[in-house]
Design an enzyme around this catalytic site. Structure first.
Site, PDB file in Angstrom:
ATOM      1  N   SER A  10      14.392 -27.521-109.433  1.00 61.15           N
ATOM      2  CA  SER A  10      13.661 -26.280-109.640  1.00 61.15           C
ATOM      3  C   SER A  10      13.572 -25.996-111.127  1.00 61.15           C
ATOM      4  O   SER A  10      14.417 -26.444-111.899  1.00 61.15           O
ATOM      5  CB  SER A  10      14.384 -25.131-108.921  1.00 61.15           C
ATOM      6  OG  SER A  10      13.670 -23.931-109.094  1.00 61.15           O
ATOM      7  N   HIS A  12      13.049 -22.610-112.246  1.00 55.78           N
ATOM      8  CA  HIS A  12      12.917 -21.153-112.255  1.00 55.78           C
ATOM      9  C   HIS A  12      12.857 -20.656-113.689  1.00 55.78           C
ATOM     10  O   HIS A  12      13.683 -21.007-114.515  1.00 55.78           O
ATOM     11  CB  HIS A  12      14.070 -20.491-111.499  1.00 55.78           C
ATOM     12  CG  HIS A  12      13.950 -20.652-110.029  1.00 55.78           C
ATOM     13  ND1 HIS A  12      13.098 -19.886-109.282  1.00 55.78           N
ATOM     14  CD2 HIS A  12      14.527 -21.526-109.179  1.00 55.78           C
ATOM     15  CE1 HIS A  12      13.169 -20.269-108.025  1.00 55.78           C
ATOM     16  NE2 HIS A  12      14.030 -21.253-107.930  1.00 55.78           N
ATOM     17  N   GLY A  44       9.138 -24.889-106.801  1.00 52.95           N
ATOM     18  CA  GLY A  44       8.375 -24.551-107.992  1.00 52.95           C
ATOM     19  C   GLY A  44       6.915 -24.925-107.891  1.00 52.95           C
ATOM     20  O   GLY A  44       6.547 -26.087-108.006  1.00 52.95           O
ATOM     21  N   ARG A  67       7.971 -17.630-102.433  1.00 51.72           N
ATOM     22  CA  ARG A  67       7.092 -16.507-102.769  1.00 51.72           C
ATOM     23  C   ARG A  67       5.896 -16.361-101.825  1.00 51.72           C
ATOM     24  O   ARG A  67       5.604 -15.239-101.392  1.00 51.72           O
ATOM     25  CB  ARG A  67       6.620 -16.610-104.220  1.00 51.72           C
ATOM     26  CG  ARG A  67       5.873 -15.353-104.655  1.00 51.72           C
ATOM     27  CD  ARG A  67       5.597 -15.351-106.131  1.00 51.72           C
ATOM     28  NE  ARG A  67       6.855 -15.396-106.845  1.00 51.72           N
ATOM     29  CZ  ARG A  67       7.009 -16.017-108.022  1.00 51.72           C
ATOM     30  NH1 ARG A  67       5.999 -16.615-108.595  1.00 51.72           N
ATOM     31  NH2 ARG A  67       8.179 -16.015-108.628  1.00 51.72           N
TER      32      ARG A  67
END
Length: 113
Positions: A10, A12, A44, A67
């Site tokens: 990831s 982030h 991601g 998300r």
């Protein structure tokens, strides 16, 4: 049930930091280094079935999506099923266009990075 070792790839905060590579850029290198010793989960920027296909082709064993599901939960949760169906359809279409008849047949040479 058997626990499985895995790595989560990831970035982030990557969208807010200059010069941070996208997960897709580092995924092949990580997959090569891991060499099947553990599962690779990538996070991601996964938003479409095409993104799922690319991640699998670049070495991920699975993808993590958060998300879009948070947004899809509105509307009494019906948006979640719509989004899952959208991802599945896009992935199936992409696999078909690339000649992959199963997830196991997705290979790195099916994408260009």
């Amino acid at each position: 049930w058997k626990p499985v070792l895995g790595d989560v790839i990831s970035n982030h905060g990557g969208a807010r930091l200059d010069q941070v590579p996208a997960t897709a850029e580092v995924l092949p290198e990580i997959a090569e280094a891991v060499n099947g010793r553990c599962k690779i989960l990538v996070d991601g920027g996964i938003r479409t079935g095409v993104d799922v296909f690319k991640a699998l082709a670049l070495g991920a064993d699975a993808v993590l999506i958060a998300r879009p599901f948070v947004n899809a939960i509105y509307g009494a949760g019906r948006g979640v099923q719509v989004y899952v169906d959208k991802l599945a359809g896009e992935l199936a279409d992409t696999m078909s266009m690339c000649g992959a008849h199963s997830l196991a047949e997705i290979t790195r040479n099916m994408v260009r990075v």
